[in-house]
Motif scaffolding. Structure first.
Motif, PDB file in Angstrom:
ATOM      1  N   ILE A 108       0.848  -1.187   0.000  1.00  0.00           N
ATOM      2  CA  ILE A 108       0.000   0.000   0.000  1.00  0.00           C
ATOM      3  C   ILE A 108       0.884   1.238   0.000  1.00  0.00           C
ATOM      4  N   THR A 109       0.544   2.184  -0.870  1.00  0.00           N
ATOM      5  CA  THR A 109       1.242   3.462  -0.907  1.00  0.00           C
ATOM      6  C   THR A 109       0.224   4.596  -0.895  1.00  0.00           C
ATOM      7  N   VAL A 110       0.654   5.731  -0.365  1.00  0.00           N
ATOM      8  CA  VAL A 110      -0.193   6.925  -0.332  1.00  0.00           C
ATOM      9  C   VAL A 110       0.627   8.097  -0.879  1.00  0.00           C
ATOM     10  N   PRO A 111      -0.034   9.124  -1.410  1.00  0.00           N
ATOM     11  CA  PRO A 111       0.697  10.251  -1.988  1.00  0.00           C
ATOM     12  C   PRO A 111       1.561  10.967  -0.955  1.00  0.00           C
ATOM     13  N   ALA A 112       2.743  11.397  -1.396  1.00  0.00           N
ATOM     14  CA  ALA A 112       3.655  12.177  -0.565  1.00  0.00           C
ATOM     15  C   ALA A 112       4.060  13.423  -1.343  1.00  0.00           C
ATOM     16  N   ALA A 113       4.748  14.336  -0.678  1.00  0.00           N
ATOM     17  CA  ALA A 113       5.187  15.566  -1.337  1.00  0.00           C
ATOM     18  C   ALA A 113       6.101  15.227  -2.511  1.00  0.00           C
ATOM     19  N   GLY A 114       5.944  15.965  -3.602  1.00  0.00           N
ATOM     20  CA  GLY A 114       6.751  15.734  -4.788  1.00  0.00           C
ATOM     21  C   GLY A 114       8.190  16.164  -4.599  1.00  0.00           C
ATOM     22  N   ALA A 115       9.067  15.679  -5.477  1.00  0.00           N
ATOM     23  CA  ALA A 115      10.484  16.033  -5.426  1.00  0.00           C
ATOM     24  C   ALA A 115      11.069  15.851  -6.817  1.00  0.00           C
ATOM     25  N   ASP A 116      12.234  16.445  -7.047  1.00  0.00           N
ATOM     26  CA  ASP A 116      12.905  16.332  -8.336  1.00  0.00           C
ATOM     27  C   ASP A 116      13.720  15.045  -8.401  1.00  0.00           C
ATOM     28  N   LEU A 178       7.711   5.836  -7.742  1.00  0.00           N
ATOM     29  CA  LEU A 178       7.810   7.096  -8.469  1.00  0.00           C
ATOM     30  C   LEU A 178       7.009   6.940  -9.758  1.00  0.00           C
ATOM     31  N   ASP A 179       5.941   7.697  -9.863  1.00  0.00           N
ATOM     32  CA  ASP A 179       5.010   7.567 -10.985  1.00  0.00           C
ATOM     33  C   ASP A 179       5.280   8.682 -11.991  1.00  0.00           C
ATOM     34  N   TYR A 180       5.811   8.313 -13.151  1.00  0.00           N
ATOM     35  CA  TYR A 180       6.114   9.279 -14.208  1.00  0.00           C
ATOM     36  C   TYR A 180       4.934   9.502 -15.145  1.00  0.00           C
ATOM     37  N   GLY A 181       3.840   8.823 -14.899  1.00  0.00           N
ATOM     38  CA  GLY A 181       2.688   8.957 -15.787  1.00  0.00           C
ATOM     39  C   GLY A 181       3.032   8.444 -17.172  1.00  0.00           C
ATOM     40  N   VAL A 182       2.621   9.168 -18.199  1.00  0.00           N
ATOM     41  CA  VAL A 182       2.883   8.741 -19.577  1.00  0.00           C
ATOM     42  C   VAL A 182       4.127   9.406 -20.152  1.00  0.00           C
ATOM     43  N   ASP A 183       4.848  10.206 -19.351  1.00  0.00           N
ATOM     44  CA  ASP A 183       6.024  10.929 -19.826  1.00  0.00           C
ATOM     45  C   ASP A 183       7.278  10.457 -19.095  1.00  0.00           C
ATOM     46  N   PRO A 184       8.095   9.579 -19.709  1.00  0.00           N
ATOM     47  CA  PRO A 184       9.281   9.063 -19.024  1.00  0.00           C
ATOM     48  C   PRO A 184      10.363  10.118 -18.797  1.00  0.00           C
ATOM     49  N   HIS A 185      10.242  11.267 -19.456  1.00  0.00           N
ATOM     50  CA  HIS A 185      11.246  12.328 -19.310  1.00  0.00           C
ATOM     51  C   HIS A 185      10.851  13.367 -18.250  1.00  0.00           C
ATOM     52  N   ASN A 186       9.722  13.138 -17.639  1.00  0.00           N
ATOM     53  CA  ASN A 186       9.259  14.017 -16.569  1.00  0.00           C
ATOM     54  C   ASN A 186      10.283  14.033 -15.424  1.00  0.00           C
ATOM     55  N   LYS A 187      10.693  15.204 -14.993  1.00  0.00           N
ATOM     56  CA  LYS A 187      11.704  15.310 -13.940  1.00  0.00           C
ATOM     57  C   LYS A 187      11.086  15.446 -12.544  1.00  0.00           C
ATOM     58  N   ARG A 188       9.786  15.457 -12.464  1.00  0.00           N
ATOM     59  CA  ARG A 188       9.126  15.568 -11.156  1.00  0.00           C
ATOM     60  C   ARG A 188       7.975  14.562 -11.081  1.00  0.00           C
ATOM     61  N   PRO A 189       8.303  13.285 -10.965  1.00  0.00           N
ATOM     62  CA  PRO A 189       7.247  12.268 -10.888  1.00  0.00           C
ATOM     63  C   PRO A 189       6.468  12.373  -9.584  1.00  0.00           C
ATOM     64  N   ALA A 190       5.262  11.831  -9.601  1.00  0.00           N
ATOM     65  CA  ALA A 190       4.477  11.765  -8.371  1.00  0.00           C
ATOM     66  C   ALA A 190       5.122  10.743  -7.445  1.00  0.00           C
ATOM     67  N   VAL A 191       5.187  11.062  -6.158  1.00  0.00           N
ATOM     68  CA  VAL A 191       5.843  10.207  -5.168  1.00  0.00           C
ATOM     69  C   VAL A 191       4.785   9.547  -4.284  1.00  0.00           C
TER      70      VAL A 191
END
Length: 215
Positions: A108-116, A178-191
């Motif tokens: 189980i995971t829950v959303p946390a603050a984003g980071a680079d 670390l969830d990059y969504g549909v963009d693997p080049h995203n530098k700020r994935p959801a954590v």
């Protein structure tokens, strides 16, 4: 369409019971994906049915994690090189989370603050990374194709989309996604932060039963 605050499927007219901040919903009557934008709803099309993978989890199941009650309100099924797995969308009273379900293993995971972070392709399995002050090892990289869905989801999951994510493991079964969504080049994935769990500790009130299976 919405009538008096009640949302209906534009395809078949059946009730479309969106939950919390859910953005899309798979109609349980006709299998169409209904997308909510503000007070408007639109039809995305039919979604692939989830493949029965023998999971004991069920939509509508209620349990608790870390002292917080939740309900399973949606499911996203994905496939990548090592197989298929499901991400069950959880609605807590004060937020949301995910229950990963892969060949009898659960986390189980829950959303946390984003980071680079570096891009998806710039992170290598076996390397260590700091996430919110703790060290985690990258243990899996996944470029997974959306296979099917049911229930409510917090985003629009269109058939054929590929999602990119990294899994990191820490001490005491701690887990980071670390969830990059549909963009693997995203530098700020959801954590997302969490840990591995056993079904027994979640106290789920409903599970599929299999012959010869004991709790």
């Amino acid at each position: 369409m919405e009538r008096g605050g009640q949302v209906s499927c534009p395809q078949c007219g059946a009730p479309a019971p969106f939950r919390g901040t859910a953005v899309s919903l798979v109609c349980e009557h006709c299998g169409s994906t209904v997308v909510r934008t503000g007070v408007d709803v639109r039809l995305l099309g039919r979604v692939s049915s989830v493949i029965d993978d023998g999971s004991p989890l069920l939509l509508g199941g209620k349990g608790s994690f870390a002292g917080r009650g939740f309900e399973i309100v949606g499911r996203l099924q994905l496939r990548y090189a090592r197989g298929a797995w499901s991400e069950w969308y959880l609605q807590f009273a004060d937020g949301v989370g995910w229950l990963a379900d892969f060949q009898g293993n659960f986390a189980i995971t829950v959303p946390a603050a984003g980071a680079d972070f570096p891009g998806f392709y710039d992170m290598s399995v076996g390397t260590w990374h700091e996430v919110h002050g703790a060290k985690y090892m990258l243990v899996d990289r996944r470029a997974a194709r959306y296979q099917g869905a049911e229930g409510c989801l917090p985003f629009v999951a269109e058939p054929g989309l590929t999602f990119f994510a990294l899994d990191l493991a820490g001490p005491d079964d701690q887990f980071v996604s670390l969830d990059y969504g549909v963009d693997p080049h995203n530098k700020r994935p959801a954590v997302y932060l969490g840990r591995a769990v056993l079904l027994a500790e979640l106290g789920l009130d409903r599970l599929r039963r299999f012959e010869g299976w004991h709790d």
